[in-house]
Design a protein around this motif. Structure first.
Motif, PDB file in Angstrom:
ATOM      1  N   SER A   1       0.847  -1.188   0.000  1.00  0.00           N
ATOM      2  CA  SER A   1       0.000   0.000   0.000  1.00  0.00           C
ATOM      3  C   SER A   1       0.883   1.238   0.000  1.00  0.00           C
ATOM      4  N   SER A   2       0.241   2.408   0.129  1.00  0.00           N
ATOM      5  CA  SER A   2       0.964   3.663   0.247  1.00  0.00           C
ATOM      6  C   SER A   2       0.105   4.637   1.033  1.00  0.00           C
ATOM      7  N   TYR A   3       0.731   5.694   1.514  1.00  0.00           N
ATOM      8  CA  TYR A   3      -0.025   6.725   2.204  1.00  0.00           C
ATOM      9  C   TYR A   3       0.648   8.072   1.966  1.00  0.00           C
ATOM     10  N   ALA A   4      -0.129   9.158   2.135  1.00  0.00           N
ATOM     11  CA  ALA A   4       0.354  10.507   1.878  1.00  0.00           C
ATOM     12  C   ALA A   4       0.382  11.293   3.179  1.00  0.00           C
ATOM     13  N   SER A   5       1.449  12.066   3.369  1.00  0.00           N
ATOM     14  CA  SER A   5       1.596  12.917   4.548  1.00  0.00           C
ATOM     15  C   SER A   5       1.706  14.368   4.101  1.00  0.00           C
ATOM     16  N   ARG A   6       1.054  15.223   4.850  1.00  0.00           N
ATOM     17  CA  ARG A   6       1.116  16.660   4.579  1.00  0.00           C
ATOM     18  C   ARG A   6       1.644  17.357   5.825  1.00  0.00           C
ATOM     19  N   GLN A   7       2.506  18.360   5.608  1.00  0.00           N
ATOM     20  CA  GLN A   7       3.041  19.113   6.737  1.00  0.00           C
ATOM     21  C   GLN A   7       3.140  20.581   6.380  1.00  0.00           C
ATOM     22  N   SER A   8       2.743  21.432   7.321  1.00  0.00           N
ATOM     23  CA  SER A   8       2.900  22.875   7.196  1.00  0.00           C
ATOM     24  C   SER A   8       3.783  23.329   8.346  1.00  0.00           C
TER      25      SER A   8
ATOM     26  N   ARG B   1      -2.769  10.308   5.479  1.00  0.00           N
ATOM     27  CA  ARG B   1      -3.976   9.616   5.007  1.00  0.00           C
ATOM     28  C   ARG B   1      -3.569   8.407   4.178  1.00  0.00           C
ATOM     29  N   SER B   2      -4.374   7.366   4.263  1.00  0.00           N
ATOM     30  CA  SER B   2      -4.115   6.146   3.507  1.00  0.00           C
ATOM     31  C   SER B   2      -4.368   6.385   2.028  1.00  0.00           C
ATOM     32  N   ASP B   3      -3.998   5.395   1.195  1.00  0.00           N
ATOM     33  CA  ASP B   3      -4.211   5.545  -0.239  1.00  0.00           C
ATOM     34  C   ASP B   3      -5.689   5.592  -0.598  1.00  0.00           C
ATOM     35  N   ARG B   4      -6.567   5.242   0.343  1.00  0.00           N
ATOM     36  CA  ARG B   4      -8.011   5.362   0.115  1.00  0.00           C
ATOM     37  C   ARG B   4      -8.578   6.656   0.686  1.00  0.00           C
ATOM     38  N   GLY B   5      -7.726   7.493   1.270  1.00  0.00           N
ATOM     39  CA  GLY B   5      -8.169   8.783   1.770  1.00  0.00           C
ATOM     40  C   GLY B   5      -8.576   8.793   3.221  1.00  0.00           C
ATOM     41  N   TYR B   6      -8.434   7.680   3.938  1.00  0.00           N
ATOM     42  CA  TYR B   6      -8.821   7.645   5.344  1.00  0.00           C
ATOM     43  C   TYR B   6      -7.730   8.294   6.207  1.00  0.00           C
ATOM     44  N   LEU B   7      -8.180   9.069   7.218  1.00  0.00           N
ATOM     45  CA  LEU B   7      -7.251   9.722   8.124  1.00  0.00           C
ATOM     46  C   LEU B   7      -6.554   8.685   9.003  1.00  0.00           C
ATOM     47  N   MET B   8      -5.203   8.767   9.072  1.00  0.00           N
ATOM     48  CA  MET B   8      -4.418   7.867   9.910  1.00  0.00           C
ATOM     49  C   MET B   8      -3.918   8.569  11.169  1.00  0.00           C
ATOM     50  N   ASN B   9      -3.494   9.828  11.012  1.00  0.00           N
ATOM     51  CA  ASN B   9      -3.048  10.588  12.166  1.00  0.00           C
ATOM     52  C   ASN B   9      -3.077  12.073  11.820  1.00  0.00           C
ATOM     53  N   ALA B  10      -3.076  12.914  12.835  1.00  0.00           N
ATOM     54  CA  ALA B  10      -3.028  14.364  12.675  1.00  0.00           C
ATOM     55  C   ALA B  10      -2.550  14.955  13.985  1.00  0.00           C
ATOM     56  N   GLY B  11      -1.762  16.047  13.897  1.00  0.00           N
ATOM     57  CA  GLY B  11      -1.262  16.624  15.129  1.00  0.00           C
ATOM     58  C   GLY B  11      -0.535  17.930  14.931  1.00  0.00           C
ATOM     59  N   ILE B  12      -0.033  18.449  16.047  1.00  0.00           N
ATOM     60  CA  ILE B  12       0.706  19.704  16.093  1.00  0.00           C
ATOM     61  C   ILE B  12       1.944  19.476  16.956  1.00  0.00           C
ATOM     62  N   SER B  13       3.086  20.026  16.516  1.00  0.00           N
ATOM     63  CA  SER B  13       4.317  19.925  17.298  1.00  0.00           C
ATOM     64  C   SER B  13       5.002  21.287  17.377  1.00  0.00           C
ATOM     65  N   ASN B  14       5.712  21.501  18.479  1.00  0.00           N
ATOM     66  CA  ASN B  14       6.481  22.724  18.695  1.00  0.00           C
ATOM     67  C   ASN B  14       7.851  22.347  19.235  1.00  0.00           C
ATOM     68  N   SER B  15       8.838  23.115  18.854  1.00  0.00           N
ATOM     69  CA  SER B  15      10.177  22.889  19.379  1.00  0.00           C
ATOM     70  C   SER B  15      10.928  24.207  19.457  1.00  0.00           C
TER      71      SER B  15
END
Length: 736
Positions: A187-194, A242-256
């Motif tokens: 399978s595959s999955y896509a990650s987005r980061q801002s 998100r998975s290759d079918r578009g389902y959310l796998m994780n989401a979050g916010i980080s600070n450093s």
């Protein structure tokens, strides 16, 4: 330098010769700001230079992991015109523009046969954009200033001094958006980061070199460099996968937020001796290095994970790290050459290297009751001590004739490595004894045609960070740990080169072919859990390979007194990695075709054209995604027209085209920069109007390719602006 066949000046000021990065820039044979090769092309006035020497020499720093340093390094020596001696030459400029942009620059040189003084300085918030109509800074928006002095003095006929001091400060504001597609066996999955970050970097270093000519056959060099730097970086990012079918796998916010500093000291002592017997020589050198660094990073993140069953789980951490790293390096090297007959020599070499390191990492969790980081986290803390000892001794035979020479030999490599993680009670000891053969052959067809072939082997022991089995949670979706069972990696290299250089016509042709075969290479074993976190462990693999073909042409056009430069680069590699316990073979092919042309018509106008087409192809075996291909086209045309009344019109037009990237990351843009200048004050000064990105089309996009992922990144660029500049010239008019 751009007008010299085979030479390239990169936007940041670094210089390449036939695609090879220049390691040292000299001024009349003396150091110019130590080993910083970028400053000469950015500050020295072209009118000072009489000619440019390109030198191939043996590297001063020997590799203790190789059988032989067969690849020479490039050195550029700038020869100063004699009539520029005994006077101060240089320029000072200041510019102000739209949106509170500013820029200033100082370059001042006083050169004689025995003394060299160079004073430089700059301050700007436009990523280094100046009269060259090209930014020199990094991605994002940069506020930068520096100041430095270079002083060289021949104290006597035998003793000479080389010294320099450079101080710099850089504040970078960065905003980027990225899309990463990770491919798994099924399978595959896509990650987005801002991400938004602000980084302040402060550096200063002092160089002090002494050279003493003991007699006509012996020389002693003592070189020192002392450096200090601080970094302050704050970063905030939000992310999701998100998975290759578009389902959310994780989401979050980080600070450093991290503050760090480091101290560096390095010294090098050289002794060279030539004996009366032809070819008999002795080289002895010692290197010593000392590094101390501290860092105090804060990391916090909150991440929502969605499991395969649709159940949510929220995980968070709030950590403070106190880190301290210390290292000491000592290297002793000797080489003795003994003639054993006509045109025959024996080379004896010995190298001893010691690297001692100590790393302390103390991690604390946040105590919500006391509102303070005072809860020790023993599972993430570590105290590491490492000692690495290398011995490399060899003997070689060399035969040197008028038309050809060859050499061969073998080195015995011994490596003892002892790493201890004191707080965890773990230790790893490695002992390696292996032979490293080498072979080299050179043949001169005539005075202008030469062929070179060499074979060598080297080994690379794993680093302390790769051995340390303590997880790094600074990125909640990318957790790294070490592997105390890693073995040293071994590489076998082959190089074949043919070169033709005709000094009379400046016609040059170069073709080189290289191949590298690797065993026990350290790669990432990546495992992705059900909620999209990547767990990375370094492991050893066999089978990686890389081959490169490079062709470089410089064709003189005698009727135009100009040159056409054509370069071709083909690179093919096979990588081996592990992905969710599946061995993955990645094939990569890169092809670069570049061309350059410059022409000057008397003193009326000049043009410089540079262009390249880059193809990158990646294919995966045993992954769900078969392959990815991208094409990048970069073209630029820079021209100047010199009109009566001392007026200059300049422009640089650049065209960028990208295809094959993720949706929204393919670009098609034209960047137009303009310059209008007028010499004033009897040609002692100039007024300049500069415009960057007249069409407001700037868009900075880059791509990273890993063993199992493709990542496209968009970064905030420098946007359209205008600046009015005033420049005053010192010294002789012909030096400008």
């Amino acid at each position: 330098m751009q007008k010299i066949p085979g030479m390239e000046v990169m936007p940041d000021g670094s210089v390449k010769v036939n695609g090879v990065l220049v390691k040292t820039v000299l001024l009349d044979g003396r150091a110019y700001f130590g080993d910083d090769t970028k400053l000469a092309s950015r500050y020295l006035l072209a009118g000072l230079i009489d000619r440019i020497q390109i030198i191939d020499r043996e590297p001063e720093i020997a590799s203790g992991n190789s059988s032989r340093t067969t690849k020479s390094e490039k050195v550029v020596n700038l020869i100063i015109k004699k009539n520029r001696y005994d006077s101060w030459n240089g320029a000072i400029s200041g510019a102000f523009g739209t949106d509170q942009h500013y820029s200033s620059k100082l370059s001042l040189d006083h050169l004689t046969t025995d003394q060299q003084i160079s004073i430089i300085g700059a301050a700007n918030n436009v990523n280094g954009f100046d009269q060259q109509l090209e930014p020199t800074g990094s991605n994002g928006l940069s506020r930068y200033w520096n100041a430095g002095i270079n002083f060289n003095q021949a104290i006597s006929s035998k003793l000479s001094l080389e010294s320099s001091y450079l101080l710099s400060n850089n504040v970078i504001s960065l905003r980027n958006e990225s899309t990463r597609r990770t491919t798994l066996p099924d399978s595959s999955y896509a990650s987005r980061q801002s991400m938004v970050s602000n980084q302040g970097i402060h550096n200063q270093y002092l160089v002090l070199n002494l050279s003493y000519q003991l007699d006509s056959t012996a020389k002693l060099d003592f070189r020192n460099q002392l450096g200090y730097g601080t970094t302050d970086m704050a970063q905030r990012s939000d992310y999701d996968s998100r998975s290759d079918r578009g389902y959310l796998m994780n989401a979050g916010i980080s600070n450093s937020h991290e503050q760090s500093n480091d101290y560096r000291y390095g010294s090098r002592l050289f002794f060279t001796k030539r004996f009366k017997k032809l070819g008999q020589a002795l080289l002895v050198n010692m290197d010593f290095g000392l590094t101390r660094s501290t860092a105090e990073p804060f990391n916090n993140a909150i991440t929502r994970y969605v499991g395969p069953d649709g159940q949510d789980r929220v995980d968070s951490f709030d950590l403070f790290n106190r880190q301290r790293n210390e290292s000491e390096d000592l290297q002793l090297r000797t080489r003795y050459t003994q003639p054993i007959g006509k045109d025959q020599f024996l080379d004896f070499t010995y190298l001893y290297s010691r690297h001692a390191t100590r790393s302390i990492k103390q991690v604390y969790n946040f105590d919500p009751l006391r509102q303070h980081f005072d809860l020790p986290n023993d599972s993430l803390s570590a105290t590491l001590r490492g000692n690495y000892h290398i011995q490399n001794g060899g003997v070689g035979y060399r035969k040197q004739k008028e038309r050809f020479d060859y050499s061969f030999g073998v080195n015995l490599f011994l490596n003892d490595q002892d790493t201890k993680i004191i707080n965890l009670g773990q230790s790893a000891k490695q002992h390696l004894v292996t032979g490293l053969p080498y072979l080299a052959f050179n043949y001169n067809f005539d005075a202008t045609h030469r062929m070179h072939f060499d074979y060598s082997a080297n080994v690379l022991p794993p680093s302390s960070n790769q051995l340390l089995p303590v997880p790094d949670y600074s990125n909640p979706l990318l957790i790294r740990t070490g592997n105390i069972d890693l073995r040293p990696a071994r590489t076998e290299e082959l190089n074949l080169e043919f070169r033709s250089i005709d000094p009379a016509t400046s016609r040059s042709f170069l073709v080189s072919l290289s191949a590298a075969f690797q065993k026990d290479k350290v790669v990432d074993d990546m495992r992705v859990d059900s909620i999209g976190r990547q767990i990375i462990l370094p492991v050893n693999v066999d089978g990686p390979f890389q081959g490169t073909l490079m062709i470089s042409n410089a064709l003189p056009i005698s009727k135009l007194h100009s040159f056409l430069r054509i370069n071709t680069l083909l690179s093919m590699s096979r990588e081996v990695s592990l992905n969710n316990r599946v061995v993955v073979h990645t094939q990569r092919l890169m092809a670069i075709q570049s061309a350059g042309f410059n022409y000057t018509h008397k003193q009326a106008w000049d043009i410089l054209f540079l262009g390249n087409i880059i193809y990158n192809g990646t294919s995966y075996k045993r992954l769900s995604q078969s392959g990815l291909n991208t094409v990048d086209v970069n073209l630029s045309l820079k021209s100047n027209i010199y009109l009566p009344l001392a007026i200059q019109l300049g422009t640089k037009t650049s065209y960028y085209l990208n295809r094959g990237r993720e949706a929204g990351f393919n670009t098609d843009q034209v960047i137009v920069n303009l310059l209008v200048a007028k010499q004033v004050l009897r040609k002692h000064a100039a007024l300049q109007l500069m415009v960057y990105d007249l069409l407001n089309r700037s868009n900075t996009i880059s791509r990273n390719v890993g063993d199992n992922y493709i990542e496209d990144i968009r970064t905030n660029p420098l946007t359209r602006m205008g600046m009015l500049s005033f420049t005053y010239y010192f010294g002789k008019p012909e030096a400008r």
